[in-house]
Design a protein around this motif. Sequence first.
Motif, PDB file in Angstrom:
ATOM      1  N   LYS A  52       0.866  -1.191   0.000  1.00 46.02           N
ATOM      2  CA  LYS A  52       0.000   0.000   0.000  1.00 46.02           C
ATOM      3  C   LYS A  52       0.890   1.225   0.000  1.00 46.02           C
ATOM      4  O   LYS A  52       1.908   1.254   0.691  1.00 46.02           O
ATOM      5  CB  LYS A  52      -0.886  -0.012   1.245  1.00 46.02           C
ATOM      6  CG  LYS A  52      -1.964   1.048   1.255  1.00 46.02           C
ATOM      7  CD  LYS A  52      -2.896   0.873   2.458  1.00 46.02           C
ATOM      8  CE  LYS A  52      -3.795  -0.335   2.296  1.00 46.02           C
ATOM      9  NZ  LYS A  52      -4.807  -0.444   3.349  1.00 46.02           N
ATOM     10  N   LYS A  53       0.493   2.215  -0.755  1.00 45.59           N
ATOM     11  CA  LYS A  53       1.314   3.420  -0.811  1.00 45.59           C
ATOM     12  C   LYS A  53       0.428   4.663  -0.740  1.00 45.59           C
ATOM     13  O   LYS A  53      -0.602   4.743  -1.404  1.00 45.59           O
ATOM     14  CB  LYS A  53       2.138   3.446  -2.102  1.00 45.59           C
ATOM     15  CG  LYS A  53       3.076   4.639  -2.189  1.00 45.59           C
ATOM     16  CD  LYS A  53       3.871   4.622  -3.492  1.00 45.59           C
ATOM     17  CE  LYS A  53       4.704   5.885  -3.633  1.00 45.59           C
ATOM     18  NZ  LYS A  53       5.359   5.960  -4.946  1.00 45.59           N
ATOM     19  N   ILE A  54       0.851   5.608   0.067  1.00 44.72           N
ATOM     20  CA  ILE A  54       0.164   6.895   0.165  1.00 44.72           C
ATOM     21  C   ILE A  54       1.128   7.957  -0.327  1.00 44.72           C
ATOM     22  O   ILE A  54       2.195   8.163   0.269  1.00 44.72           O
ATOM     23  CB  ILE A  54      -0.241   7.196   1.628  1.00 44.72           C
ATOM     24  CG1 ILE A  54      -1.097   6.063   2.180  1.00 44.72           C
ATOM     25  CG2 ILE A  54      -0.952   8.531   1.727  1.00 44.72           C
ATOM     26  CD1 ILE A  54      -1.321   6.142   3.682  1.00 44.72           C
ATOM     27  N   SER A  55       0.771   8.603  -1.408  1.00 44.57           N
ATOM     28  CA  SER A  55       1.642   9.668  -1.927  1.00 44.57           C
ATOM     29  C   SER A  55       1.336  10.986  -1.228  1.00 44.57           C
ATOM     30  O   SER A  55       0.181  11.289  -0.923  1.00 44.57           O
ATOM     31  CB  SER A  55       1.429   9.832  -3.436  1.00 44.57           C
ATOM     32  OG  SER A  55       1.857   8.673  -4.097  1.00 44.57           O
ATOM     33  N   ARG A  56       2.365  11.744  -0.979  1.00 48.00           N
ATOM     34  CA  ARG A  56       2.204  13.027  -0.289  1.00 48.00           C
ATOM     35  C   ARG A  56       3.134  14.064  -0.912  1.00 48.00           C
ATOM     36  O   ARG A  56       4.084  13.722  -1.616  1.00 48.00           O
ATOM     37  CB  ARG A  56       2.534  12.857   1.202  1.00 48.00           C
ATOM     38  CG  ARG A  56       1.582  11.932   1.939  1.00 48.00           C
ATOM     39  CD  ARG A  56       1.987  11.799   3.391  1.00 48.00           C
ATOM     40  NE  ARG A  56       2.008  13.072   4.092  1.00 48.00           N
ATOM     41  CZ  ARG A  56       0.941  13.655   4.633  1.00 48.00           C
ATOM     42  NH1 ARG A  56      -0.242  13.076   4.536  1.00 48.00           N
ATOM     43  NH2 ARG A  56       1.046  14.808   5.273  1.00 48.00           N
ATOM     44  N   LEU A  91      -3.986   2.663   8.595  1.00 49.44           N
ATOM     45  CA  LEU A  91      -3.505   1.961   7.406  1.00 49.44           C
ATOM     46  C   LEU A  91      -4.415   0.807   7.001  1.00 49.44           C
ATOM     47  O   LEU A  91      -4.222   0.209   5.941  1.00 49.44           O
ATOM     48  CB  LEU A  91      -2.075   1.460   7.629  1.00 49.44           C
ATOM     49  CG  LEU A  91      -1.032   2.563   7.772  1.00 49.44           C
ATOM     50  CD1 LEU A  91       0.360   1.967   7.960  1.00 49.44           C
ATOM     51  CD2 LEU A  91      -1.036   3.506   6.582  1.00 49.44           C
ATOM     52  N   ALA A 117      -7.493   1.291   6.371  1.00 47.56           N
ATOM     53  CA  ALA A 117      -8.439   1.874   5.419  1.00 47.56           C
ATOM     54  C   ALA A 117      -7.996   1.594   3.991  1.00 47.56           C
ATOM     55  O   ALA A 117      -6.799   1.456   3.716  1.00 47.56           O
ATOM     56  CB  ALA A 117      -8.548   3.378   5.647  1.00 47.56           C
ATOM     57  N   GLU A 118      -8.964   1.531   3.107  1.00 43.30           N
ATOM     58  CA  GLU A 118      -8.635   1.235   1.719  1.00 43.30           C
ATOM     59  C   GLU A 118      -7.760   2.344   1.137  1.00 43.30           C
ATOM     60  O   GLU A 118      -6.775   2.078   0.450  1.00 43.30           O
ATOM     61  CB  GLU A 118      -9.913   1.092   0.900  1.00 43.30           C
ATOM     62  CG  GLU A 118      -9.654   0.615  -0.520  1.00 43.30           C
ATOM     63  CD  GLU A 118     -10.943   0.405  -1.297  1.00 43.30           C
ATOM     64  OE1 GLU A 118     -10.862   0.338  -2.529  1.00 43.30           O
ATOM     65  OE2 GLU A 118     -12.022   0.330  -0.669  1.00 43.30           O
ATOM     66  N   LYS A 119      -8.151   3.577   1.421  1.00 39.47           N
ATOM     67  CA  LYS A 119      -7.338   4.725   1.001  1.00 39.47           C
ATOM     68  C   LYS A 119      -7.063   5.592   2.233  1.00 39.47           C
ATOM     69  O   LYS A 119      -7.808   6.529   2.511  1.00 39.47           O
ATOM     70  CB  LYS A 119      -8.060   5.540  -0.067  1.00 39.47           C
ATOM     71  CG  LYS A 119      -8.153   4.820  -1.400  1.00 39.47           C
ATOM     72  CD  LYS A 119      -8.728   5.734  -2.466  1.00 39.47           C
ATOM     73  CE  LYS A 119      -8.733   5.035  -3.817  1.00 39.47           C
ATOM     74  NZ  LYS A 119      -9.338   5.882  -4.866  1.00 39.47           N
ATOM     75  N   PRO A 120      -6.049   5.252   2.962  1.00 35.51           N
ATOM     76  CA  PRO A 120      -5.774   6.004   4.201  1.00 35.51           C
ATOM     77  C   PRO A 120      -5.534   7.483   3.909  1.00 35.51           C
ATOM     78  O   PRO A 120      -4.831   7.830   2.964  1.00 35.51           O
ATOM     79  CB  PRO A 120      -4.499   5.341   4.736  1.00 35.51           C
ATOM     80  CG  PRO A 120      -4.438   4.016   4.071  1.00 35.51           C
ATOM     81  CD  PRO A 120      -5.055   4.206   2.728  1.00 35.51           C
ATOM     82  N   GLU A 121      -6.151   8.327   4.697  1.00 35.63           N
ATOM     83  CA  GLU A 121      -5.951   9.774   4.547  1.00 35.63           C
ATOM     84  C   GLU A 121      -5.471  10.330   5.876  1.00 35.63           C
ATOM     85  O   GLU A 121      -6.251  10.488   6.808  1.00 35.63           O
ATOM     86  CB  GLU A 121      -7.249  10.449   4.111  1.00 35.63           C
ATOM     87  CG  GLU A 121      -7.672  10.044   2.718  1.00 35.63           C
ATOM     88  CD  GLU A 121      -8.811  10.907   2.201  1.00 35.63           C
ATOM     89  OE1 GLU A 121      -9.173  11.877   2.881  1.00 35.63           O
ATOM     90  OE2 GLU A 121      -9.334  10.572   1.132  1.00 35.63           O
TER      91      GLU A 121
END
Lengths: 343, 436
Positions: free
Chosen positions: A13-17, A47, A49-53
């Motif tokens: 999983k990756k969250i771009s910032r 984390l 969550a499907e799309k963590p914010e």
Amino acid sequence: MSTTANFQIAEEKKISRKDILFSLARVPESDRVFCGSSDGTVYQADLAAEKPEPTAFEGEIRHRPGGYVTGLALAAGNRRLVSGAYDRQLIWWDTETGKSIHRVENAHAKWIRKVVASPDGQLIASVADDMVCRLWNAGSGEPVAELRGHRIETPQYYPSMLFTCAFSPDGSRLATADKTGHIIIWDVASRKEISTLDASCMYTWDPKQRRHSIGGVRSLAFSPDGRTLVAGGIGQIGNIDHLGANARIRFFDWEKAVTIAEVEASESKGLVERLAFHPGGNWLLGCGGDNGGFAILIDPTTRKIVFEGKAPFHIHDFLLTDSPERFIAAGHNGLVVQKISGV
Amino acid sequence: MNQSQHFCGTSAHDISRRVFLSQSLAVGSGALLGTSGAVHALDEDSLNAALQKTGRNVILLWLAGGASQLETWDPKPGRPTGGPFASIPTSVPGVHFSELMPKMAKRMHRMTVIRSLNTGDGGHGTGAEMMLRGRKNEAAIQYPDLGAIVAKELGRADSKVPGYVSFYSQTEGRGSGKLSPAFLGARYAPMNLDDGSMPPNLSRLEAISDLSHQDRARLRDLLSARFASGRETETMRSHSAAYARVHGLMSSEPLFDIEKEPKWIRDRYGPSLFGQQALMARRMIEAGVSFVRVSRAWWDSHGQNFETHAEMVPELDHVMATLMDDLDQRGLLDSTLVVAFGEFGRTPGVNASLGRDHFANAWSAAMFGCGLQAGAVYGKTDDDGNTVTEDEVGAGELFATILAAIGINPNKEYHVGARPIPLVNPGIKPIRSLLA
């Protein structure tokens, strides 16, 4: 990521910032993580969550905008999160409400580089470029002790930097390491220096071409049995405009104050920003980067690299999860969950 | 004699004392130098009178490799591009510097900052060439650098010390910009001190005693005078002047010996090479050198920009502040202009190595000393430092402003053959509001 021998590290999983994440903390047995950002904010994210914010911690007490939050540590039974930043402040946060509740405004005279909690959760240790390691009561935030032993200046009379620290698994020892590669082992109970180690191979001073320095020991970790200390950084750099040398890890028998082994990556350039042993001692994981990122797995017995691969970005911090084969990494413009397989 | 270490006429070719002598003679005899045309300054006599009147000189603190404007003179704290350093107030209300510059912040009321340089060239070599000349060289003509112009315009013809000295001890970027007097001739070339602070081969040979050395000089003077009798020409005068300069250089050896300074003054400048060379620059200005470049390389922080600047900016802050105080206490600040800049600044964006890259579109220079409005900040960049929003300044305007501050008319023209060569390109003007 790539594969070496039987090992593979894959991105789950990756969250771009847009910001840079420098530090991480995680509530055990949960998917809740906290991140320290280049914008001076502490964020939390689920984390699972499907799309963590990630959402920002708030409160009247905050770090200065732009004060990189480089240290996070959970305390008081995970009810408190302590953050340290380049703004020299330590701030205690309530992890349930996300509100700040206490701060030490001038905890250090210069940038705070690292904040860690003792294994029993009673102490917080912070290190900063004022070259002092300070111990704090994790619950109250009251100062407990200060450990002075690192030189303020490099041998060339420039300001030195105290990058990192780590408690031994039993909490009786604390290691601190600076820019010049000087490592000190402290007895936590007596606050006395009991050993020093040399990793000056990780410090590059260029006296002729560019006349400044780069490098230093950026990460420390004790082995699960507490007998070995590893230090991470970078090798000697020819062109210090860039982090243009291979990542380097040195193994010490710290009680004998001797180097056991030195491991130099062959494909991974840049600083080893974080090191962590598998709880069972199966492997040692090191992550970091230059303009890109890397992850390295080392067999602690043979002290050989068993895996070396690219990470999605320069990793500044990572944490092993309850399943140590899964780790969370934070760094330049992102947060990522990675899984090690074939272990 | 070690032929690899001499006075230098150009950065590329060392020039020995003997070569220096022959070139000086060549200049005096009107030989062609640098380009295919002879140089005719328009009003040399009146200029010399003017320079003796002004007695001004310049120290250039050359920040080679490109220091970050955001970590020095134009901080953007709290912005995505601002980096981790805080800003601090200066002695001029409303003006802030990076927290790395507390000493200069206290002296802002005595200095001048330009925050709106847009020089457009992010190459080390080409950027340096332009910043040192105020314009780019052309295929058909190479322009003299700032030091050569100052040495020519402000140097005393009878000076026994060099007019132009350049320190560049680090090797990276040393060749960038190619210091050159171009068509002005080797008389105005820098004495390059690259491998130390003492010019090699300056000392009298051990095999020749001081008495013998003086006897030889007297004999040469006698023979020259006899030969020149009835031959009163420019060539004869130049011949004698060139020998006098060489003797002057040899006798100026103590100028390069920093041990001649009291320890407390040396300590004041600090232990760094940059500090010690700044002190030597003050000694040289005091002794009559017109232009001294003190280079501090290498700021090219593509990786770990903030740690590099945490290391190097406090040194710059300390050295600049000490130099300002020292010049002031010696009564030299009214006649000396100190300027600090490099070939460009650094990108507002922070790369993955926590570095900043080359950036020439919105950066800063700092100055203090003679001819300037003290306490002035000129120009402005946007909130993130990406663009100039007010009072854009190019390399030419900065160059013209420096010349005007030290009393040189930027519109003055040289002639190379029949071609008029102005000191700055046509249309380029100094920043009047910054001039005292």
